[in-house]
Design a protein around this motif. Structure first.
Motif: not given
Lengths: 236, 451
Positions: A157-161, A104-107, A96-98
């Protein structure tokens, strides 16, 4: 005009939210004070065990994933599990993510769902504004249920922002249960520690106002990108 | 927590002697003589005006009432350095003296109010402090030099306002008369009672014949006065022994020593002790030196190509009937403030129109509110053809508001939003260059020239 000791204590009490000059009844606290303490303690407990409402997450367009701690009891006993993401969550992020976003914003609810409920509507749009002012682009935002600060590494490790921003509820105290923090990390990943992250803490209406904290983060992220570090060496 | 800055210390580089204000006549300051004094002192201090980054020219007491005072104070400010502000007025003087004497700091240590009365030649300026901030000011035409005496005690000069008061009180004292010690003591005694009654017993200052300016109403039940500090020239004389003869009383050529003596005697009847400081006479100067420049919050929005800005008038948002979440009410209050600014300052080209709009502290810091403020300010300023938006907020919201304005105007209008600064309607501000990043020094000027 002579002031009595009682007046002085009253005057000092106005200067702090701390419990001072509360008096006593014999060897125990007064009933009123005891009830207030239990009330504040209950609010703190409610905040830890509370849930961030689905409505709020939908309103701000955040989807949810679980941390490795599936229920609150496990989350409290095993801090390590709150730092991990199970395979199902990793898969969801991949789909689902770019990938490799600039920001990368995470809440996450962390230890206070109340903090997210009270502050997210103010800090989140202000954060998006400040990213736009600094011409920074954000990836796909999401919510981590039962997350710990260290989950930034697993997400990295997954999204590499280039930079991750984690907005997370803080351990509630007996004064406020609405305080949250923003943790930031440059190129997060396995093995990164607190000394490689920077935090903006004490975000609530009685501390740093959430709108202003959000407005401040864009410039801070720009500095992190420019200096390629979010660690103790970052020049503010 | 966010990073922050505050002023942590001061170092004295040079201290000049004290001069009497050079006058051409009763109504006019000797401009050239004053300029010469200042130029001489800069030379002795080995300072060039260009070396002075920030500072204040403050014109106080009777001198502020001279008819060329306004013009002179601005001339001196331009001469004295690049970021020097000009200020005047009894209210400001009262507050600065209270800061310089230490009364303001003292009010943070003790319960009740601490009042500082700065008594100079022609005026007594009172500032009330509680919990470290000034709650109100009162100014009196009471001072040591309102009656000037010769060496033998002959009356050389009576100030017009005092001449009139003496006549109404039934005193036949006139210039050229030989004064009587008992009569002078009676006069300074009456002044002392008037002063202490108004300060300590909350007597309505408007009913007091020697009060000038517009003293604020006492609202609510004020805390009682715990300590009364006296600064200024008369403060310095408080601890001197009583005078027994007229020539002794006239040793400074005025009634200052008698006034100090009366104050001490009268205060005994009010069971309040008068306090003073070793630096009493310089209290206003010390207060001005430390307190004219304030620092903004560390998270602000600033287009630094606009800096520095000088003499920006402030229009303060009047309190809208802001029921919970009444955003339209807030927007119309912002629009009204812009309309007022345009009306008061919009005499030149619209593109040159420049004023700051100040947002009071009760505004809640939520995103919908700051968005509404930003859009109202943007629309209103655009409608007035203004190229620059300046907002001064009390709450810590400036960066959030500035970001929204920047995005709404797409950089077409330039913007400065500062916070954690309290200004009043009608103040003027100077905005300096940022210190170490974001934090901005601001000098708040209250220009109150008494007519």
């Amino acid at each position: 005009m002579v002031y009595s000791e009682v007046d002085k204590v009253e005057w000092l009490k106005q200067k702090t939210p701390a419990r001072i000059g509360t008096g006593r009844a014999g060897t125990r606290p007064t009933t009123a004070e005891q009830l207030k303490l239990r009330c504040d303690h209950a609010a703190a407990v409610d905040s830890v065990y509370g849930k961030v409402s689905q409505g709020l997450l939908e309103e701000l367009g955040l989807f949810s994933v679980e941390s490795g701690a599936l229920d609150k009891e496990l989350y409290l006993r095993r801090p390590d599990l709150g730092r991990l993401l199970p395979d199902s969550s990793l898969q969801a992020l991949k789909q689902r993510c770019i990938q490799q976003p600039q920001v990368q914003i995470v809440v996450s609810d962390g230890l206070s769902a109340n903090a997210i409920e009270s502050n997210l509507r103010d800090i989140y749009p202000a954060l998006l504004d400040s990213l736009e002012v600094h011409q920074l682009s954000a990836g796909t935002p999401f919510f981590v249920h039962n997350g710990r600060v260290g989950c930034m590494n697993a997400i990295g490790d997954i999204l590499h922002p280039e930079v991750i921003v984690l907005l997370i509820g803080e351990r509630p105290g007996l004064i406020t249960s609405h305080s949250m923090s923003a943790y930031l990390c440059y190129k997060p990943g396995y093995g990164m520690t607190d000394s490689e992250r920077i935090v903006v803490s004490n975000i609530h209406q009685g501390g740093t106002p959430p709108v202003e904290a959000g407005a401040y983060l864009g410039g801070l992220i720009a500095k992190i990108l420019e200096q390629q570090t979010s660690g103790v060496g970052l020049q503010l | 927590m966010l990073p922050g800055f505050k002023i942590t210390g001061r170092k004295l580089l040079y201290e000049s002697p004290m001069y009497s204000t050079p006058l051409l006549s009763d109504r006019e300051i000797d401009h050239l003589a004053l300029h010469a004094i200042l130029a001489g002192e800069y030379e002795r201090a080995a300072l060039q005006p260009e070396d002075v980054d920030t500072g204040a020219v403050i014109i106080t007491g009777e001198t502020a009432v001279k008819h060329n005072a306004d013009q002179i104070v601005h001339h001196l400010a331009r001469f004295a350095g690049k970021f020097v502000v000009a200020q005047a007025g009894g209210d400001l003087e009262a507050v600065l003296a209270g800061k310089g004497s230490g009364a303001e700091a003292r009010s943070q240590e003790i319960a009740g109010q601490v009042v500082n009365v700065d008594i100079g030649g022609g005026t007594a300026n009172c500032a009330f402090f509680a919990g470290g901030s000034c709650t109100r000011t009162i100014n009196f035409h009471i001072g040591g030099r309102l009656i000037r005496l010769g060496a033998q005690g002959e009356v050389l000069k009576l100030f017009p306002v005092i001449e009139e008061w003496l006549r109404r009180e039934g005193y036949g004292l006139a210039e050229g008369d030989l004064a009587e010690l008992e009569q002078l003591k009676e006069i300074t005694g009456k002044w002392s009672v008037m002063l202490l009654d108004t300060i300590l017993n909350s007597r309505d200052p408007k009913g007091c014949p020697l009060v000038y300016g517009q003293p604020e109403e006492v609202t609510g039940t004020a805390e009682p006065v715990s300590e009364l500090w006296v600064s200024g020239g008369v403060g310095l004389l408080l601890e001197q022994p009583g005078t027994r003869s007229l020539t002794e009383a006239a040793r400074f050529g005025d009634i200052g020593p008698l006034l100090a003596e009366s104050l001490v005697q009268t205060a005994a009847n009010y069971s309040i002790k008068l306090r003073t400081t070793p630096e009493a006479q310089r209290a206003t100067v010390i207060g001005a030196g430390v307190h004219t420049t304030t620092l903004s919050g560390s998270t602000v929005f600033v287009d630094s190509t606009l800096l520095p800005l000088r003499n920006i008038p402030v229009v303060k948002l009047s309190r809208p009937e802001l029921a919970e979440g009444d955003l339209p009410g807030l927007a119309s209050a912002v629009e009204k403030a812009y309309a007022e600014g345009k009306r008061r300052f919009g005499t030149g080209e619209p593109a040159d129109l420049l004023f700051a709009v100040a947002l009071p502290g009760f505004i809640p810091a939520t995103y919908p509110v700051i968005r509404r403020i930003a859009s109202a300010a943007t629309e209103a300023s655009l409608r007035n053809g203004m190229k620059v938006i300046i907002l001064i907020c009390e709450n810590d919201i400036a960066k959030a508001v500035g970001n929204v304005i920047h995005l709404l105007t797409l950089g077409e209008q330039r913007c400065i939003c500062l916070d954690q600064i309290v200004v009043r309607h009608g103040d003027y501000i100077d905005i300096g260059f940022p210190l170490d990043g974001d934090c901005i020094p601001v000098a708040v000027k209250t220009l109150v020239f008494q007519p």
